[in-house]
Design a protein around this motif. Structure first.
Motif, mmCIF file in Angstrom:
data_model
loop_
_atom_site.group_PDB
_atom_site.id
_atom_site.type_symbol
_atom_site.label_atom_id
_atom_site.label_comp_id
_atom_site.label_asym_id
_atom_site.label_seq_id
_atom_site.Cartn_x
_atom_site.Cartn_y
_atom_site.Cartn_z
ATOM 1 N N ASP A 156 0.852 -1.187 0.000
ATOM 2 C CA ASP A 156 0.000 0.000 0.000
ATOM 3 C C ASP A 156 0.896 1.248 0.000
ATOM 4 O O ASP A 156 2.097 1.181 0.328
ATOM 5 C CB ASP A 156 -0.902 -0.028 1.245
ATOM 6 N N GLU A 157 0.325 2.363 -0.399
ATOM 7 C CA GLU A 157 0.944 3.697 -0.285
ATOM 8 C C GLU A 157 2.293 3.826 -0.998
ATOM 9 O O GLU A 157 3.139 4.613 -0.577
ATOM 10 C CB GLU A 157 1.082 4.080 1.194
ATOM 11 N N GLU A 158 2.467 3.092 -2.078
ATOM 12 C CA GLU A 158 3.647 3.342 -2.911
ATOM 13 C C GLU A 158 3.594 4.748 -3.476
ATOM 14 O O GLU A 158 4.615 5.453 -3.543
ATOM 15 C CB GLU A 158 3.704 2.309 -4.051
ATOM 16 N N GLU A 159 2.394 5.143 -3.869
ATOM 17 C CA GLU A 159 2.240 6.450 -4.511
ATOM 18 C C GLU A 159 2.453 7.612 -3.544
ATOM 19 O O GLU A 159 2.587 8.763 -3.972
ATOM 20 C CB GLU A 159 0.836 6.557 -5.141
ATOM 21 N N LEU A 160 2.510 7.318 -2.255
ATOM 22 C CA LEU A 160 2.751 8.368 -1.255
ATOM 23 C C LEU A 160 4.188 8.373 -0.764
ATOM 24 O O LEU A 160 4.517 9.065 0.210
ATOM 25 C CB LEU A 160 1.794 8.179 -0.071
ATOM 26 N N GLY A 161 5.053 7.577 -1.420
ATOM 27 C CA GLY A 161 6.464 7.572 -1.023
ATOM 28 C C GLY A 161 6.985 6.215 -0.605
ATOM 29 O O GLY A 161 7.836 6.133 0.290
ATOM 30 N N LEU A 162 6.490 5.148 -1.211
ATOM 31 C CA LEU A 162 6.968 3.781 -0.967
ATOM 32 C C LEU A 162 6.759 3.356 0.491
ATOM 33 O O LEU A 162 7.548 2.591 1.055
ATOM 34 C CB LEU A 162 8.456 3.648 -1.326
ATOM 35 N N LEU A 163 5.669 3.842 1.097
ATOM 36 C CA LEU A 163 5.506 3.682 2.540
ATOM 37 C C LEU A 163 5.303 2.222 2.948
ATOM 38 O O LEU A 163 5.868 1.757 3.937
ATOM 39 C CB LEU A 163 4.329 4.530 3.036
ATOM 40 N N GLY A 236 19.687 1.699 -11.833
ATOM 41 C CA GLY A 236 18.246 1.675 -12.034
ATOM 42 C C GLY A 236 17.534 2.744 -11.231
ATOM 43 O O GLY A 236 18.078 3.331 -10.289
ATOM 44 N N THR A 237 16.286 2.985 -11.597
ATOM 45 C CA THR A 237 15.475 3.994 -10.924
ATOM 46 C C THR A 237 15.260 3.654 -9.452
ATOM 47 O O THR A 237 15.097 2.478 -9.102
ATOM 48 C CB THR A 237 14.118 4.142 -11.621
ATOM 49 N N PRO A 238 15.231 4.680 -8.600
ATOM 50 C CA PRO A 238 14.902 4.443 -7.190
ATOM 51 C C PRO A 238 13.422 4.660 -6.895
ATOM 52 O O PRO A 238 13.014 4.610 -5.737
ATOM 53 C CB PRO A 238 15.741 5.506 -6.477
ATOM 54 N N PRO A 244 13.332 0.508 -1.031
ATOM 55 C CA PRO A 244 13.510 0.277 0.407
ATOM 56 C C PRO A 244 14.321 -0.979 0.721
ATOM 57 O O PRO A 244 14.999 -1.033 1.772
ATOM 58 C CB PRO A 244 12.067 0.149 0.920
ATOM 59 N N PHE A 245 14.308 -1.970 -0.154
ATOM 60 C CA PHE A 245 15.102 -3.173 0.067
ATOM 61 C C PHE A 245 16.571 -2.920 -0.258
ATOM 62 O O PHE A 245 17.464 -3.422 0.447
ATOM 63 C CB PHE A 245 14.528 -4.337 -0.746
ATOM 64 N N TRP A 246 16.844 -2.133 -1.283
ATOM 65 C CA TRP A 246 18.225 -1.701 -1.524
ATOM 66 C C TRP A 246 18.754 -0.946 -0.301
ATOM 67 O O TRP A 246 19.912 -1.137 0.106
ATOM 68 C CB TRP A 246 18.281 -0.780 -2.742
ATOM 69 N N ASP A 247 17.908 -0.100 0.274
ATOM 70 C CA ASP A 247 18.349 0.699 1.429
ATOM 71 C C ASP A 247 18.743 -0.181 2.610
ATOM 72 O O ASP A 247 19.549 0.236 3.459
ATOM 73 C CB ASP A 247 17.232 1.654 1.862
ATOM 74 N N GLN A 248 18.176 -1.401 2.674
ATOM 75 C CA GLN A 248 18.517 -2.345 3.739
ATOM 76 C C GLN A 248 19.530 -3.387 3.268
ATOM 77 O O GLN A 248 19.736 -4.401 3.937
ATOM 78 C CB GLN A 248 17.252 -3.037 4.247
ATOM 79 N N ASN A 249 20.163 -3.108 2.133
ATOM 80 C CA ASN A 249 21.196 -3.982 1.569
ATOM 81 C C ASN A 249 20.671 -5.371 1.211
ATOM 82 O O ASN A 249 21.356 -6.380 1.355
ATOM 83 C CB ASN A 249 22.396 -4.114 2.511
ATOM 84 N N TYR A 250 19.435 -5.410 0.734
ATOM 85 C CA TYR A 250 18.871 -6.644 0.212
ATOM 86 C C TYR A 250 19.022 -6.677 -1.317
ATOM 87 O O TYR A 250 19.017 -5.633 -1.982
ATOM 88 C CB TYR A 250 17.385 -6.762 0.549
ATOM 89 N N THR A 251 19.133 -7.868 -1.859
ATOM 90 C CA THR A 251 19.156 -8.083 -3.302
ATOM 91 C C THR A 251 17.779 -7.791 -3.874
ATOM 92 O O THR A 251 16.777 -8.328 -3.400
ATOM 93 C CB THR A 251 19.543 -9.540 -3.613
ATOM 94 N N ALA A 252 17.708 -6.934 -4.916
ATOM 95 C CA ALA A 252 16.416 -6.573 -5.488
ATOM 96 C C ALA A 252 16.586 -6.001 -6.888
ATOM 97 O O ALA A 252 17.623 -5.399 -7.200
ATOM 98 C CB ALA A 252 15.693 -5.555 -4.602
ATOM 99 N N VAL A 253 15.573 -6.189 -7.720
ATOM 100 C CA VAL A 253 15.498 -5.529 -9.025
ATOM 101 C C VAL A 253 14.043 -5.128 -9.268
ATOM 102 O O VAL A 253 13.119 -5.656 -8.653
ATOM 103 C CB VAL A 253 15.982 -6.424 -10.196
ATOM 104 N N LEU A 254 13.878 -4.190 -10.213
ATOM 105 C CA LEU A 254 12.570 -3.802 -10.719
ATOM 106 C C LEU A 254 12.417 -4.376 -12.125
ATOM 107 O O LEU A 254 13.316 -4.230 -12.968
ATOM 108 C CB LEU A 254 12.438 -2.282 -10.768
#
Length: 454
Positions: A156-163, A236-238, A244-254
């Motif tokens: 939920d609330e991705e559109e409000l800032g990836l909440l 890639g785009t943030p 938020p998973f990159w920010d926690q040093n998790y492996t992730a892609v879009l």
């Protein structure tokens, strides 16, 4: 012995449904299911939620998108092997999480996710497309037993800032969750120029580069059924829920449509973002790409749901399990039929649900076209009880000396004894559950009967 083996071939037929491979699962991705899901989740078609006919027209955060979340919960509750969690993280923020626990490595987590909130009515591409893709992958993978844990997450609330995603990622890091990879799906149905291009957005964080390479390798492996051309965007785009998973040093892609080539949905962030702008063939291939990755990472460890028929008995191959037989025609369980074998009295289609280590898989429907009792000759002997657990009684009409031999389904002799008695008991308690044959031979005759050991 040759006669016994030939009889076994005559009696037995089987359907082999275990051991789904990745291609099988890719092929199960349904364009009709995806189309129906897009129409429902963008409000083009009505549906039923909370026993009420509704239209999910508006999914705008903070104006009340609980209807969309309730729909997701009900759809997920209809699937096997999932634990559903309503992650209410604020007064208006609500993630929907479905967890399919791995039977071998439950702490190794692969997460597929997308946001379900929107900024206007409809919003089919942004992001009903990602949401419906996850539902379709859950529909298929939830029927499998998996080695590793799969999390299907709807933010939920991705559109409000990836909440929503940020709340989950922060909590996961605080718990020390061993998230091996995050596949984020956001806007994956628009292909304005028809070139079948898509983007993988990646950065050199944790093992994200390796994850990107794995996706590309799978695209090459299954290129006969997935018609896509990949663009790698690095850095890639943030601006989506992988960040938020990159920010926690998790492996992730879009994974999404080809914004890097300016092939952007012209109706982005407006109520004109409707299903008619979705390229269903392209979208279908995008979901198949995601299925290839998630099925590979899940590690499919199928129960053996092969069914064998002998006369009026069905038996499933899997031993040491919990069973539930199902009448496919009536689409309901057969009450009280919870053994490895099923005695059938009518032609039809039957399946069995097999549960091992808490994971349930259902066989394909097995069509019974004959109820031939399969006794070889006009019988001078009776065998009972059948099925049996401890002892098998053979009743004869003569007292001639006879040899009694027990064979397994492959024709291997397991035990033998001689007797003149008209009632002879043979202990079978040590035999495994399954089909067996008893041969009764005298100087004048030979008869073979089939029996089932429970």
């Amino acid at each position: 012995m040759k006669r016994i083996v030939s009889i076994m071939i005559l009696l037995g037929s089987s359907i082999f449904t275990s051991g789904q491979n990745i291609q099988d699962l890719i092929d199960q991705v349904s364009i009709s299911e995806l189309s129906s899901g897009l129409h429902i989740f963008s409000g083009e078609t009505s549906t039923t939620v909370n026993n009420t006919t509704v239209s999910i027209l508006n999914r705008v955060s903070n104006t009340g998108n609980d209807l969309a979340a309730d729909y997701l919960v009900e759809e997920l509750q209809n699937l096997n092997n999932l634990m559903i969690t309503n992650n209410v993280y604020s007064s208006l923020g609500r993630n929907v999480i479905a967890t399919q626990t791995g039977t071998v490595n439950p702490n190794d987590i692969y997460l597929i996710c997308g946001h379900y909130d929107a900024v206007a009515n409809y919003c089919a591409d942004d992001n009903a497309s990602g949401t419906v893709a996850i539902l379709e992958i859950a529909r298929i993978l939830s029927e499998q037993c998996v080695d590793n844990t799969i999390v299907y997450a709807f933010w939920d609330e991705e559109e409000l800032g990836l909440l929503g995603a940020r709340n989950y990622a922060n909590a996961a890091a605080a718990r020390g969750d061993n998230i091996k990879a995050v596949l984020n799906l956001d806007m994956m149905g628009y292909d304005g120029d028809g070139d079948n291009e898509f983007d993988i957005d990646v950065r050199n964080i944790a093992n994200s580069i390796t994850m990107k390479d794995e996706l590309v390798a799978l695209l090459n492996t299954y290129n006969s059924s997935i018609n896509l051309n990949v663009n790698i965007v690095d850095p890639g785009t943030p601006f989506s829920d992988h960040k938020p998973f990159w920010d926690q040093n998790y492996t992730a892609v879009l994974l999404g449509e080809a914004w890097s080539k300016n092939d952007q949905n012209s109706a982005y962030h407006t109520a004109a973002d409707r299903v008619n702008l979705i390229d269903l063939s392209y979208y279908h291939d995008m979901v198949k790409m995601c299925m290839a990755y998630m099925a590979t990472k899940a590690g499919i460890s199928s129960n053996d749901t092969a069914i064998t028929q002998a006369g009026n008995l069905l038996q499933v191959n899997q031993t040491a399990a919990v069973y539930q037989w199902v009448d496919c025609n009536n689409r309901g369980v057969i009450t009280g039929e919870n053994g490895r074998t099923l005695t059938i009295n009518a032609l039809g289609d039957y399946a069995v649900e097999v549960t091992v280590n808490g994971c349930t898989e259902r066989s394909d429907c097995f069509t019974v076209t004959s109820l031939n009792s399969a006794d070889v000759v006009a019988s001078n002997i009776s065998v009972y009880p059948n099925p049996t657990t401890d002892f098998l009684t053979i009743e004869r009409k003569s007292d001639l000396l006879a040899s009694f031999s027990v064979y397994d389904i492959r024709g291997k002799k397991l035990k033998t004894m001689n007797s003149r008695d008209r009632l002879t008991k043979i202990e079978v308690s040590a035999l495994s559950s399954g089909f067996y044959f008893i041969e009764v031979r005298t100087s004048h005759s030979k008869e073979i009967k089939r029996f089932v050991k429970k």
